[in-house]
Design a protein around this motif. Sequence first.
Motif, PDB file in Angstrom:
ATOM      1  N   THR A  12       0.833  -1.204   0.000  1.00  0.00           N
ATOM      2  CA  THR A  12       0.000   0.000   0.000  1.00  0.00           C
ATOM      3  C   THR A  12       0.868   1.255   0.000  1.00  0.00           C
ATOM      4  O   THR A  12       1.893   1.320   0.695  1.00  0.00           O
ATOM      5  CB  THR A  12      -0.905   0.018   1.253  1.00  0.00           C
ATOM      6  N   LEU A  13       0.472   2.236  -0.773  1.00  0.00           N
ATOM      7  CA  LEU A  13       1.156   3.527  -0.790  1.00  0.00           C
ATOM      8  C   LEU A  13       0.904   4.269   0.522  1.00  0.00           C
ATOM      9  O   LEU A  13      -0.089   4.017   1.205  1.00  0.00           O
ATOM     10  CB  LEU A  13       0.656   4.362  -1.959  1.00  0.00           C
ATOM     11  N   PRO A  31      -0.533   7.048   2.971  1.00  0.00           N
ATOM     12  CA  PRO A  31      -1.859   7.684   2.868  1.00  0.00           C
ATOM     13  C   PRO A  31      -1.874   8.970   2.041  1.00  0.00           C
ATOM     14  O   PRO A  31      -2.852   9.243   1.342  1.00  0.00           O
ATOM     15  CB  PRO A  31      -2.227   7.959   4.330  1.00  0.00           C
ATOM     16  N   GLN A  49      -2.052   8.034  -1.845  1.00  0.00           N
ATOM     17  CA  GLN A  49      -3.108   7.181  -2.378  1.00  0.00           C
ATOM     18  C   GLN A  49      -4.128   7.993  -3.173  1.00  0.00           C
ATOM     19  O   GLN A  49      -4.567   9.055  -2.740  1.00  0.00           O
ATOM     20  CB  GLN A  49      -3.806   6.439  -1.234  1.00  0.00           C
ATOM     21  N   ASP A  92       7.652   7.493  -1.977  1.00  0.00           N
ATOM     22  CA  ASP A  92       7.329   6.375  -1.101  1.00  0.00           C
ATOM     23  C   ASP A  92       8.630   5.806  -0.553  1.00  0.00           C
ATOM     24  O   ASP A  92       9.348   5.080  -1.236  1.00  0.00           O
ATOM     25  CB  ASP A  92       6.550   5.304  -1.876  1.00  0.00           C
ATOM     26  N   ASP A 127      -1.863  -0.359 -10.214  1.00  0.00           N
ATOM     27  CA  ASP A 127      -3.137  -0.338  -9.504  1.00  0.00           C
ATOM     28  C   ASP A 127      -3.938   0.850 -10.022  1.00  0.00           C
ATOM     29  O   ASP A 127      -3.578   2.007  -9.788  1.00  0.00           O
ATOM     30  CB  ASP A 127      -2.895  -0.217  -7.997  1.00  0.00           C
ATOM     31  N   ARG A 133      -4.075   2.820  -5.066  1.00  0.00           N
ATOM     32  CA  ARG A 133      -3.966   2.511  -3.629  1.00  0.00           C
ATOM     33  C   ARG A 133      -2.667   1.781  -3.306  1.00  0.00           C
ATOM     34  O   ARG A 133      -2.113   1.927  -2.225  1.00  0.00           O
ATOM     35  CB  ARG A 133      -5.153   1.659  -3.208  1.00  0.00           C
ATOM     36  N   ARG A 134      -2.159   0.982  -4.254  1.00  0.00           N
ATOM     37  CA  ARG A 134      -0.929   0.226  -4.059  1.00  0.00           C
ATOM     38  C   ARG A 134       0.109   0.610  -5.103  1.00  0.00           C
ATOM     39  O   ARG A 134      -0.232   1.179  -6.146  1.00  0.00           O
ATOM     40  CB  ARG A 134      -1.234  -1.278  -4.078  1.00  0.00           C
ATOM     41  N   ASN A 135       1.389   0.294  -4.818  1.00  0.00           N
ATOM     42  CA  ASN A 135       2.474   0.839  -5.652  1.00  0.00           C
ATOM     43  C   ASN A 135       2.696   0.102  -6.963  1.00  0.00           C
ATOM     44  O   ASN A 135       3.494   0.532  -7.793  1.00  0.00           O
ATOM     45  CB  ASN A 135       3.778   0.905  -4.854  1.00  0.00           C
ATOM     46  N   ASP A 158       0.274  -0.301   6.014  1.00  0.00           N
ATOM     47  CA  ASP A 158      -0.432  -1.307   5.214  1.00  0.00           C
ATOM     48  C   ASP A 158      -1.504  -1.960   6.079  1.00  0.00           C
ATOM     49  O   ASP A 158      -1.235  -2.399   7.204  1.00  0.00           O
ATOM     50  CB  ASP A 158       0.546  -2.365   4.696  1.00  0.00           C
TER      51      ASP A 158
END
Length: 290
Positions: free
Chosen positions: A57-58, A60, A63, A77, A94, A98-100, A162
């Motif tokens: 997850t990136l 907050p 995102q 990140d 993604d 939301r995710r890298n 995460d």
Amino acid sequence: MVQLHVKHGDESQFLFNTTVDAPLEEIIHQITAIYNGRLKVDRICSEIPELAEHGITLPPNMQGLTEEQIEELKLRDEWEDKCTPSGGSVFKKDEIGRRNGHAPNEKMKAVLMRTVEDAKAVISKKQVQANICVTMEMIKDALDQLRGAVMIVYPMELPPHDPIRMEFEGQEDLSGTQASLQVITEDECQLWWAAKEMQRGKKLQDYIGKNEKTKLIVKIQKKGRGAPAREPLVTEEQQKQMMLHYYRRQEELKKLEEADDDSHLDSEWSDRQALKRQFQGLTNIKWGPR
């Protein structure tokens, strides 16, 4: 052992074994722990496929942003290089940001997904049909298996933000989510049987007697919701069987009615006197002027 079939609303949750002399405080404590533990396993199992597909997850603050916005705001990140999957990554963007996008390779992805399927089987409602009781040890073992699989793929651990890591560490924030409505804390938990709330301070035998071979359907819910709906007099399966029997009976009656139909008696071939008239030459006689 007394077997409790725990439901929430009309949905079966799990089977739980106890004894008639067990204090209700202890029963409610254990049932609540298993109920919420199953929810935790389910939440983790819903997140791990996203981890397997799109990586960690990136942060907050990144995102939902586009690459241009991230570059314009000069965001970075810091966990991207620290949390790389074993065996290298495969980039799969993604779309929701939301995710890298640095996903594990197919071998590591298979490790995660296989463990998810095993954990889902433990908390499945099919355990009720198989007459398998769920224990807190089974829930803890499922969580340990999931944690172990994530550690195999991400030995440097996941970022602290995460949701999977937060779930493992008990730091999950469910506020404002649908998942928060499902959780029932021990303090607000009520256990109902036969339209009666089973009060703390009593034992199970105060309600059901001393027969250790009893099977009950109990319902778990939050305080202030009133009495849950009573169980139907017949189960869904029994109702299906009754409807099937009724349908077959209707078909049988239709066939009997058809068999009783005597309209064929008006047909020429059913006339018992036809052969006699034929020998006497009395067939095809017509009356009236020619």
